[in-house]
Design an enzyme around this catalytic site. Sequence first.
Site, PDB file in Angstrom:
ATOM      1  N   GLY A 130       3.130  -4.966   1.201  1.00 60.25           N
ATOM      2  CA  GLY A 130       3.732  -6.709   0.448  1.00 60.25           C
ATOM      3  C   GLY A 130       2.675  -7.067  -0.776  1.00 60.25           C
ATOM      4  O   GLY A 130       2.768  -6.149  -1.732  1.00 60.25           O
ATOM      5  N   SER A 131       2.008  -7.977  -0.821  1.00 57.65           N
ATOM      6  CA  SER A 131       1.611  -8.836  -1.840  1.00 57.65           C
ATOM      7  C   SER A 131       1.143  -7.791  -2.973  1.00 57.65           C
ATOM      8  O   SER A 131      -0.006  -7.735  -1.871  1.00 57.65           O
ATOM      9  CB  SER A 131       1.755 -10.218  -1.450  1.00 57.65           C
ATOM     10  N   ASN A 132       1.139  -8.018  -4.111  1.00 51.96           N
ATOM     11  CA  ASN A 132       0.466  -7.704  -5.355  1.00 51.96           C
ATOM     12  C   ASN A 132      -1.520  -8.246  -4.954  1.00 51.96           C
ATOM     13  O   ASN A 132      -1.805  -8.509  -5.389  1.00 51.96           O
ATOM     14  CB  ASN A 132       0.696  -7.806  -6.197  1.00 51.96           C
TER      15      ASN A 132
END
Lengths: 141, 421
Positions: free
Chosen positions: A64-66
């Site tokens: 998912g998100s960085n």
Amino acid sequence: METIVIRGRGAIPGIASGPAMVCRETIQGWSGIDETTGKVIEKGHPAEGQTIRDVVLVLSGGKGSNGWSSHFHAARIRGISPCALVLPKIDSRTGVAAVVCGVPTVVDLQEDPFMVIESGDLVTVDGTSGTVTIRKASHDG
Amino acid sequence: MQLSEEELSILDGQGGPLKRKTLEFIVNYATVLGADSLCRVSKAHLFCGAHHYLKAVRSKDMDEVMSEMWFCSPDKILFDAVGCFSQSDCSPVDHINWSKMGCYEDEFRENERYLDRCLKAGVHLVGSCVPYMTGFIPVRGEHYVTTESHAVLMMNSLWGACSNADGIEAAFCSAVCARTPRWGMHVPEGRKGTHLFSVTCKPETVEDWDLLGYAVGLRLPPHSTPILEGNVAGVDMLRLKSCFAAMATTSGPELCHILGITPEAPTLAACLSPSGLEDRIEIGPRQLREAREILCDQQAGEVNYVSLGCPHYSIDQISEAAAFLGGRKVHENVTLHIWTALPIKAVADRCGYTKTIEDAGGTLMVGSCPLVSERWPAGTRAMAFDSAKQAHYIKPLTSAKVFFGNAGECLQASISGKWGR
């Protein structure tokens, strides 16, 4: 009590012990961990509702998100952090999280920790020597 | 670890305390990864702004907050210069229509303070998750960093550029010291495919590709790089924008090869890991249906918030939305937000699309989104998105119903105030 030692690469030096929280499933970035409680909030995750506070977190990787590491970072600032990390195979998301958590970390293990460690086992992580020592909890009943 | 003379001098303090601290972080990060050297970064895309997670630091001093949360420094250091071309990612506030997001003036002003510091340090305030549509285009082999997960997939996959997902702290540190660990996507052996996905469904629309990315991600193990083959002809940048946003939601790849389309995958042999395929997985119509069922509340009903533009809309997507809305009125119980980047809004203003959207009762928003801002209109009981990423992440944050569909369905819901196929 049975004791098992597995070896990997020491990534963040130091020694810490605690109960294992074993996550074979990755935890997502956004909506993955509540930064104020340390609880896993990802819907349907096997560890949903459990907290990362003071555990030896055995985690397969990030997804998912960085911004993945920032959720561990924000929790750490609030005093909520795993006491050690065991990352069977390092990736860039978990690598940054290990640096921001700054707790003893062993990565790139020579054997599959998911075959050895169960949640609740008492685990000592030596991030200097790269060893993970597991004292098996009784999982009867 | 092999460090250059210049890097050693920075660690010795020659470039000042900020540069030293940021390079120390990158060296520590490289050590954790097992990298044996660093590479020079030419571009950075940064999560600038007064984001909610920064509130963990109980300080009114912005520089203390930035020091801890962006540079991992308990000691205050001034963010006064970036070391490479830098653009801002989304912030939690639309600096024009902040009140329509439900933001208060003090939140707008606080965000502006953070952005102003970034601007003075040399960051261009683009404020978008689609840097590749606003001049941030690394070429093949160029090393960059970004705080947006799908942007890594886009720029690595489509152009052969090199970045890992890293994290917000690493991205800010790399922006300042212009270095990142030479590891993972920055070395050729880290870019090989491991899992072959046979696309047997026939993805045509942006929604199809969004669902395809979501379905691939659900089946992709950690530390894997997918290769797509099969019915992939006809894909374009807009479809991949949605596909990669969804894929980087349900999994963590940093590169996705598409046979015959992406430059490192002219053939399977060219992009395959030397150790061979770890798995072959089919994505057919059933897998897309299942993805949609996960994302969309199954009970039809009223809708009172419709948000389009995750990732931020391109000018042609805005033009299509304006064409749909022309001569129509958004339902009185519905708020319609369409999100894009500031430079793209300037074009929409010039072309009249913004006025058409506003005349219908919607708003063309910039620089943020409901996920990043964690804001939607007060009293929202049901919301609709044309983005798997947005629907997936917002579901756990709200008790409101969440609907997912294509842009046309969402726009129709904004007119009727109801969801239902």
